[in-house]
Enzyme design. Sequence first.
Site, PDB file in Angstrom:
ATOM      1  N   ASN A 160       0.799  -1.232   0.000  1.00 35.87           N
ATOM      2  CA  ASN A 160       0.000   0.000   0.000  1.00 35.87           C
ATOM      3  C   ASN A 160       0.827   1.276   0.000  1.00 35.87           C
ATOM      4  O   ASN A 160       0.282   2.361   0.160  1.00 35.87           O
ATOM      5  CB  ASN A 160      -0.950  -0.006   1.200  1.00 35.87           C
ATOM      6  CG  ASN A 160      -1.742  -1.294   1.280  1.00 35.87           C
ATOM      7  OD1 ASN A 160      -1.531  -2.083   2.183  1.00 35.87           O
ATOM      8  ND2 ASN A 160      -2.604  -1.539   0.305  1.00 35.87           N
ATOM      9  N   VAL A 199       0.978   6.888  -0.464  1.00 35.09           N
ATOM     10  CA  VAL A 199       0.299   5.986   0.460  1.00 35.09           C
ATOM     11  C   VAL A 199      -1.131   5.747  -0.008  1.00 35.09           C
ATOM     12  O   VAL A 199      -1.858   6.697  -0.305  1.00 35.09           O
ATOM     13  CB  VAL A 199       0.267   6.595   1.884  1.00 35.09           C
ATOM     14  CG1 VAL A 199      -0.448   5.671   2.864  1.00 35.09           C
ATOM     15  CG2 VAL A 199       1.673   6.911   2.368  1.00 35.09           C
ATOM     16  N   CYS A 200      -1.519   4.481  -0.062  1.00 40.36           N
ATOM     17  CA  CYS A 200      -2.887   4.131  -0.418  1.00 40.36           C
ATOM     18  C   CYS A 200      -3.650   3.854   0.874  1.00 40.36           C
ATOM     19  O   CYS A 200      -3.566   2.771   1.443  1.00 40.36           O
ATOM     20  CB  CYS A 200      -2.907   2.901  -1.321  1.00 40.36           C
ATOM     21  SG  CYS A 200      -4.563   2.490  -1.897  1.00 40.36           S
ATOM     22  N   LEU A 201      -4.338   4.877   1.345  1.00 42.98           N
ATOM     23  CA  LEU A 201      -5.157   4.774   2.544  1.00 42.98           C
ATOM     24  C   LEU A 201      -6.450   5.516   2.239  1.00 42.98           C
ATOM     25  O   LEU A 201      -6.423   6.719   1.926  1.00 42.98           O
ATOM     26  CB  LEU A 201      -4.429   5.402   3.743  1.00 42.98           C
ATOM     27  CG  LEU A 201      -5.119   5.332   5.093  1.00 42.98           C
ATOM     28  CD1 LEU A 201      -5.309   3.881   5.541  1.00 42.98           C
ATOM     29  CD2 LEU A 201      -4.314   6.095   6.139  1.00 42.98           C
TER      30      LEU A 201
END
Length: 184
Positions: free
Chosen positions: A104, A111-113
């Site tokens: 992620n 950042v993949c959030l």
Amino acid sequence: MIKLFSLKQQKKDGESVPSSSTSGQKKSSPAQLRVMKDLNELNLPKTCSTEFPDPDDLLNFKLIICPDEGFYKGGRFAFNFKVGANYPHEPPKVKCETQVYHPNIDLEGNVCLNILREDWKPVLTINSIVYGLQYLFLEPNPEDPLNKEAADVLQSNKRLFESNVLKAMRGGYVGNVYFERCLK
């Protein structure tokens, strides 16, 4: 510790607070006021800490996460927070400064959030983001990857994924990518 609420404390103590017109200080923006509130209410887990390179600039700071369990146990990961003028209506920009082998987080630090993108709501706080980032290290999500190769390895071979994470954290190559040591 940074004195976030010295003016508030002065008011509470009954001291006179200088007005911005006589002191020459700029009036705080709504984003600054909200960040001060968020930071004052910040409840950091023992695995996290903050750093303020410029104590007068609360809109730009670092979050350090040192997981104590999971694949990333023993690592030290720094995230750069840049809070914009439209905060809390827009999420802060968060980048991982530590190159990490993670499904992620890509190699550029993006950042993949979900709460940093489509699921952001103004009621969320810096604290929400801290816990979201910490959770990424406890439970990497291969279903929504930025680093597809790491996600594929996590889904197909957890032992190889764990080996790659350790290799990267110790400082070394995973495939043709070199990672700087980030173990504490």
